[in-house]
Design a protein around this motif. Structure first.
Motif, mmCIF file in Angstrom:
data_model
loop_
_atom_site.group_PDB
_atom_site.id
_atom_site.type_symbol
_atom_site.label_atom_id
_atom_site.label_comp_id
_atom_site.label_asym_id
_atom_site.label_seq_id
_atom_site.Cartn_x
_atom_site.Cartn_y
_atom_site.Cartn_z
ATOM 1 N N ALA A 65 21.306 -47.617 28.084
ATOM 2 C CA ALA A 65 20.574 -47.988 26.874
ATOM 3 C C ALA A 65 21.538 -48.106 25.696
ATOM 4 O O ALA A 65 22.334 -47.196 25.443
ATOM 5 C CB ALA A 65 19.506 -46.955 26.563
ATOM 6 N N ALA A 66 21.489 -49.232 24.994
ATOM 7 C CA ALA A 66 22.372 -49.440 23.846
ATOM 8 C C ALA A 66 21.872 -48.673 22.621
ATOM 9 O O ALA A 66 22.656 -48.248 21.774
ATOM 10 C CB ALA A 66 22.460 -50.924 23.518
ATOM 11 N N THR A 67 20.576 -48.515 22.531
ATOM 12 C CA THR A 67 19.994 -47.758 21.428
ATOM 13 C C THR A 67 18.670 -47.160 21.907
ATOM 14 O O THR A 67 18.009 -47.714 22.789
ATOM 15 C CB THR A 67 19.755 -48.660 20.201
ATOM 16 N N THR A 68 18.290 -46.023 21.347
ATOM 17 C CA THR A 68 17.058 -45.345 21.753
ATOM 18 C C THR A 68 16.315 -44.862 20.505
ATOM 19 O O THR A 68 16.922 -44.234 19.634
ATOM 20 C CB THR A 68 17.362 -44.136 22.662
ATOM 21 N N GLU A 69 15.038 -45.184 20.436
ATOM 22 C CA GLU A 69 14.200 -44.753 19.319
ATOM 23 C C GLU A 69 12.899 -44.172 19.870
ATOM 24 O O GLU A 69 12.382 -44.645 20.891
ATOM 25 C CB GLU A 69 13.885 -45.933 18.389
ATOM 26 N N TYR A 70 12.372 -43.151 19.202
ATOM 27 C CA TYR A 70 11.124 -42.521 19.627
ATOM 28 C C TYR A 70 10.074 -42.651 18.509
ATOM 29 O O TYR A 70 10.405 -42.645 17.320
ATOM 30 C CB TYR A 70 11.343 -41.042 19.935
ATOM 31 N N ARG A 71 8.826 -42.745 18.925
ATOM 32 C CA ARG A 71 7.717 -42.772 17.968
ATOM 33 C C ARG A 71 6.532 -42.042 18.590
ATOM 34 O O ARG A 71 6.089 -42.394 19.697
ATOM 35 C CB ARG A 71 7.320 -44.210 17.621
ATOM 36 N N LYS A 72 6.058 -41.036 17.949
ATOM 37 C CA LYS A 72 4.930 -40.280 18.463
ATOM 38 C C LYS A 72 3.726 -41.193 18.630
ATOM 39 O O LYS A 72 3.365 -41.934 17.715
ATOM 40 C CB LYS A 72 4.589 -39.126 17.515
ATOM 41 N N GLY A 73 3.112 -41.170 19.791
ATOM 42 C CA GLY A 73 1.974 -42.024 20.072
ATOM 43 C C GLY A 73 2.357 -43.339 20.717
ATOM 44 O O GLY A 73 1.502 -44.116 21.143
ATOM 45 N N GLY A 74 3.680 -43.622 20.792
ATOM 46 C CA GLY A 74 4.125 -44.832 21.471
ATOM 47 C C GLY A 74 4.327 -46.014 20.537
ATOM 48 O O GLY A 74 4.085 -45.938 19.323
ATOM 49 N N TRP A 75 4.743 -47.115 21.117
ATOM 50 C CA TRP A 75 5.096 -48.309 20.350
ATOM 51 C C TRP A 75 4.062 -49.411 20.562
ATOM 52 O O TRP A 75 4.151 -50.190 21.503
ATOM 53 C CB TRP A 75 6.484 -48.814 20.768
ATOM 54 N N TYR B 10 1.810 -52.793 19.012
ATOM 55 C CA TYR B 10 2.213 -54.048 18.377
ATOM 56 C C TYR B 10 2.555 -53.863 16.911
ATOM 57 O O TYR B 10 3.585 -54.341 16.421
ATOM 58 C CB TYR B 10 1.095 -55.087 18.546
ATOM 59 N N GLU B 11 1.685 -53.167 16.176
ATOM 60 C CA GLU B 11 1.889 -53.005 14.739
ATOM 61 C C GLU B 11 3.145 -52.197 14.439
ATOM 62 O O GLU B 11 3.888 -52.492 13.500
ATOM 63 C CB GLU B 11 0.660 -52.348 14.100
ATOM 64 N N ALA B 12 3.401 -51.175 15.261
ATOM 65 C CA ALA B 12 4.593 -50.355 15.051
ATOM 66 C C ALA B 12 5.856 -51.170 15.302
ATOM 67 O O ALA B 12 6.830 -51.083 14.540
ATOM 68 C CB ALA B 12 4.553 -49.147 15.971
ATOM 69 N N LEU B 13 5.823 -51.968 16.340
ATOM 70 C CA LEU B 13 6.983 -52.811 16.642
ATOM 71 C C LEU B 13 7.211 -53.834 15.534
ATOM 72 O O LEU B 13 8.345 -54.073 15.107
ATOM 73 C CB LEU B 13 6.775 -53.516 17.990
ATOM 74 N N ARG B 14 6.120 -54.422 15.076
ATOM 75 C CA ARG B 14 6.237 -55.425 14.021
ATOM 76 C C ARG B 14 6.806 -54.804 12.750
ATOM 77 O O ARG B 14 7.644 -55.399 12.068
ATOM 78 C CB ARG B 14 4.857 -56.023 13.749
ATOM 79 N N GLY B 15 6.386 -53.607 12.458
ATOM 80 C CA GLY B 15 6.836 -52.953 11.230
ATOM 81 C C GLY B 15 8.297 -52.553 11.263
ATOM 82 O O GLY B 15 8.942 -52.477 10.213
ATOM 83 N N GLN B 16 8.837 -52.267 12.447
ATOM 84 C CA GLN B 16 10.224 -51.800 12.537
ATOM 85 C C GLN B 16 11.118 -52.769 13.309
ATOM 86 O O GLN B 16 12.225 -52.412 13.719
ATOM 87 C CB GLN B 16 10.270 -50.419 13.206
ATOM 88 N N ALA B 17 10.651 -53.983 13.494
ATOM 89 C CA ALA B 17 11.401 -54.957 14.285
ATOM 90 C C ALA B 17 12.795 -55.212 13.718
ATOM 91 O O ALA B 17 13.780 -55.302 14.453
ATOM 92 C CB ALA B 17 10.630 -56.263 14.383
ATOM 93 N N ALA B 18 12.882 -55.338 12.386
ATOM 94 C CA ALA B 18 14.174 -55.654 11.779
ATOM 95 C C ALA B 18 15.211 -54.589 12.083
ATOM 96 O O ALA B 18 16.395 -54.883 12.291
ATOM 97 C CB ALA B 18 14.008 -55.822 10.272
ATOM 98 N N GLU B 19 14.773 -53.339 12.127
ATOM 99 C CA GLU B 19 15.684 -52.233 12.413
ATOM 100 C C GLU B 19 15.954 -52.105 13.907
ATOM 101 O O GLU B 19 17.100 -51.987 14.344
ATOM 102 C CB GLU B 19 15.087 -50.929 11.887
ATOM 103 N N LEU B 20 14.888 -52.168 14.722
ATOM 104 C CA LEU B 20 15.032 -51.989 16.171
ATOM 105 C C LEU B 20 15.845 -53.099 16.807
ATOM 106 O O LEU B 20 16.680 -52.856 17.687
ATOM 107 C CB LEU B 20 13.647 -51.922 16.836
#
Length: 317
Positions: free
Chosen positions: A262-272, A274-284
């Protein structure tokens, strides 16, 4: 290092890289089973090895089926009484971009490279395990399988699949003391002869001259003989602790490829969602995180640029 008393099968060894592997194994003392689909080509390879002072036999069969794999192992046993080493080199090319690639183009390449590796390894490992032989299995991968390459969907899938099988087989064969590795050659072949980028290197090789240092050192691109030493080493007793690896060889360079991580790993409580991915897409999925694909070549020095089409003929006149 000596392979005296060992017996090796090298598939697709009538010419090119396969023949270089077979000749090196024979020079190190192994008796070799040559394999090709063409009887005349196989006979010529056999004659070369015998002229070098080596021992060899030939099995003319197209690799892919279980029957072909059985014929190869039987050929080794009938000629030399045992088997210790398998090198799965046989392959074909049917290069076309995705929309132009037919089912037949895809199936033929997968059958020879991927299924042919599977059937031959299965047959050889069965013999090794049944006879308590700490065998050596060397499969042949490609930078295309590691990185991808335009117009090679079939070849990329086959070569990536081979490395995936090697990592699985290393687990399955460990208890039996059998090693299995993938060699990733970078060398002048029938395929690279058609690539303008390598023109000056291939021309030098065909003239029997040393390739320019740029190709050998910076690119790790060399001759078939530059790869053959690694194949012979992995076939030896000295390599008993090396298994499950993808090892690149070419020119002056040797590379140990990483397993995918894995080149990068991020965690989010409750999972990822659509809205969470959209909100952090630029960073992820930032430019820094996204991974490259395809072969990346250094710019050629001016003196190594390929000649324009027709330039040689003009100079000759």
């Amino acid at each position: 290092m000596s392979l005296n008393g060992k017996v090796a099968i090298v598939t697709g060894s009538g010419q090119g890289l396969g023949l270089a592997y077979a000749r090196e194994l024979a020079r190190r003392g192994a008796a070799v089973v040559i394999n090709d689909v063409n009887a005349e080509t196989a006979a010529q390879a056999l004659a070369q090895i015998e002229a070098d002072g080596g021992k060899a036999t030939a099995v003319v069969v197209p690799v892919g089926t279980t029957e072909a794999a059985k014929a190869l192992v039987s050929g080794a046993l009938e000629a030399f009484g045992r088997l210790d080493i398998l090198v799965t080199n046989a392959g074909i090319l049917r290069d076309k971009s995705l929309l132009k690639m037919s089912d037949e183009d895809f199936d033929l390449v997968i059958n020879v490279h991927l299924k042919g590796t599977f059937t031959c390894v299965r047959e050889a490992f069965g013999y090794f395990k049944e006879n308590n032989i700490p065998g050596r299995i060397i499969t042949i991968g490609s930078p295309t399988g590691q990185r991808g390459n335009f117009g090679q969907s079939n070849y990329a899938a086959a070569k990536a699949g081979i490395v995936g099988m090697v990592r699985t087989w290393a687990l399955e064969m460990k208890k039996a003391g059998v090693t299995v590795n993938a060699v990733i050659p970078v060398a002048a072949t029938a395929m690279t002869k058609t690539v303008p980028y390598f023109q000056k290197a291939v021309e030098a090789d065909e003239r029997g001259e040393a390739m320019p240092s740029f190709f050998r050192h910076e690119l790790g691109f060399g001759t078939a003989e530059d790869v053959a030493g690694l194949v012979a080493f992995l076939a030896s007793d000295e390599a008993a602790n090396i298994t499950g690896q993808a090892i690149g060889a070419g020119g002056d360079r040797l590379q140990l490829w990483t397993h995918p991580q894995a080149a990068t790993t991020e965690y989010r409580k409750g999972g990822w969602d659509y809205e969470a991915l959209r909100g952090q897409a630029a960073e992820l999925f930032s430019k820094e995180n996204l991974q490259s694909y395809g072969e990346e070549f250094l710019p050629l020095p001016a003196e190594l640029q390929p000649e324009p089409a027709g330039a040689s003929a003009t100079a000759a006149r």
